[in-house]
Design an enzyme around this catalytic site. Structure first.
Site, PDB file in Angstrom:
ATOM      1  CD  GLU A 234      57.286  -3.737 -89.805  1.00 42.48           C
ATOM      2  OE1 GLU A 234      57.799  -2.629 -90.018  1.00 42.48           O
ATOM      3  OE2 GLU A 234      57.017  -4.130 -88.666  1.00 42.48           O
ATOM      4  CB  CYS A 235      59.710  -9.893 -89.768  1.00 44.16           C
ATOM      5  SG  CYS A 235      61.001 -11.047 -89.244  1.00 44.16           S
ATOM      6  N   GLY A 236      57.668 -11.739 -90.326  1.00 47.05           N
ATOM      7  CA  GLY A 236      56.750 -12.861 -90.465  1.00 47.05           C
ATOM      8  C   GLY A 236      55.639 -12.567 -91.448  1.00 47.05           C
TER       9      GLY A 236
ATOM     10  CB  SER B  68      61.422  -5.798 -96.197  1.00 43.52           C
ATOM     11  OG  SER B  68      61.283  -4.962 -95.066  1.00 43.52           O
TER      12      SER B  68
END
Length: 439
Positions: free
Chosen positions: A329-331, A430
């Site tokens: 997720e993200c990072g 994502s």
């Protein structure tokens, strides 16, 4: 017994909600009360500060992304073991996005659902009696909620306090306290908000200073008396926010990977999953006896060189992906990609398990709620299932690469569905942070 609760909110952001909330939590904990903190909205950082201030877990309440049943479950768990719940609002009290009634993301939705009175924090710098007009508007804007009193922040002098209090007396709103300007009590910040609780070396000294200031300036007995009975919506069965990606989940946990919602972890554990933390920054690989790996968001851009050089971590991650699912997720998504460009413009090779290339040198804020419909079966669910969540990052995509998208994503403002994220084999990722399965 279910504890009473109240919501600390404000007419706008940057009014002092967090510092006053933490000061109240710590000051009342020092009195011997069992306090629980909760945070409205999609915020990873503040709940960790609540936990440090109270010595008990905190969690998020999000009226846009969560059902009434899930909100009641989270609030009920907090209130069941406490003397008092002090929740912190997000942004302004009524700030919201388009949504169903009671599910707009506004902090007022939470106060209305759970029956908690609101204590309004007002930054009175640059005004006096006019602050009462703002408070009066808040009193009457939403008939679902009740403003129990105000705490004045950034008061310049005793004369200033008296003038503001005159205005509040005119509208019949109690002043529960008045804090002077005190720059030394401000908590350090970085680009996604406060520097995380675990990274604030003098955190407990700061919390003690906040508690001292709040105890000296606020009528703590009046704050306790302002709390109201917690009204919990019923649920037929326990709610699992997100499906567990495995029975034994390797979860990255260190200064680069720390953004995991408490309610998500609690839901996985309640479903029978075991969480096994490991540290990429310590060059640890995901344990081989786990059957899924989760790379949370955080600040990999601040540690890109160190992560790129973590050979055991990278090799172990690639080996894990050969047979078992990994989600970022993200990072975590950025680390699963080919390259990450840091703020100085230096490109660092990442795991290469996805084709995305990202950059922190090209900074652009991406912020808002999202609804994601999965394109294929994976760790987050099955194809066609919908999730609610949000994005909050400054990184940009330099190249999406050739991988198909993880999901089609929309926002609450009527955007057309757009592809988001990446998937390749057993690896997905994502910038979307999942909060719950969509109702």
């Amino acid at each position: 017994m279910t504890a009473h609760g109240l919501l600390i909110a404000a007419p706008r952001s940057s009014s002092g909600k967090t510092t006053i909330t933490l000061g109240l939590q710590r000051a009342l904990t020092r009195r011997g009360l069992v306090l629980r903190g909760l945070k409205c909205g999609p915020d990873y950082i503040d709940p960790a500060f609540h936990a440090a201030a109270t010595g008990a877990p905190s969690a998020n309440l999000d009226s846009f992304a969560m059902s009434d049943a899930l909100l009641g479950q989270i609030a009920g768990h907090a209130a069941a073991g406490a003397d008092l719940v002090i929740a912190e609002g997000s942004m302004g009290l009524f700030d919201a996005v388009p949504g169903l009634a009671g599910h707009t993301g506004a902090s007022a939705d939470i106060a209305a659902l759970l029956g908690w009175p609101v204590v309004l924090v007002i930054d009175v710098s640059g005004q006096a009696q006019s602050a009462a007009a703002i408070a009066l508007g808040c009193q009457h804007y939403d008939p679902r909620i009740r403003i129990a009193g105000v705490i004045l922040n950034k008061v310049a002098s005793e004369r200033h306090r008296r003038l503001v209090a005159q205005g509040m007396a005119k509208i019949g709103l109690p002043v529960l306290g008045a804090l002077p300007r005190e720059a030394s009590l401000i908590l350090p910040e970085r680009h996604l908000g406060l520097v995380q609780a675990g990274e604030t070396a003098d955190l407990h000294a700061r919390l003690e200073a906040l508690a001292d200031a709040v105890a000296a300036a606020v009528d703590l007995d009046a704050v306790i008396a302002a709390a109201g009975a917690t009204r919990l919506p019923g649920a037929a069965a326990p709610v699992t926010p997100l499906p567990a990606p495995g029975r034994r989940i390797a979860i990255a946990r260190d200064a680069a990977f720390s953004f995991v919602y408490p309610h998500v972890e609690a839901g996985w554990i309640a479903a029978g999953a075991e969480l096994v933390p490991f540290s990429p920054l310590a060059d640890e690989a995901p344990p081989g006896d786990c059957d899924a790996c989760w790379l949370p968001g955080g600040y990999p851009e601040l540690h890109a060189g160190r992560l790129a050089g973590a050979s055991r971590f990278m090799a172990g991650l690639r080996a894990f992906a050969e047979t078992k699912p990994i989600h970022g997720e993200c990072g975590g998504y950025m680390v699963l990609g080919r390259t990450l460009v840091d703020a100085e413009g230096i490109s660092h090779a990442m795991a290469g398990l996805l084709s995305v290339e990202t950059s922190f040198a090209r900074r652009k804020m991406n912020l808002g709620y999202r609804r994601a419909v999965l394109e294929a079966n994976g760790p987050l669910g099955r194809a066609g299932e919908a999730l609610t969540g949000h994005e909050f990052h400054y990184a940009t995509v330099v190249s999406q690469g050739e991988d198909p998208p993880l999901a089609m994503v929309t926002d609450p403002h009527g955007s057309a569905p757009a592809p988001a994220g990446s998937r390749r084999g057993s690896v997905t990722g994502s910038f979307f942070h999942a909060i719950a399965v969509a109702g």
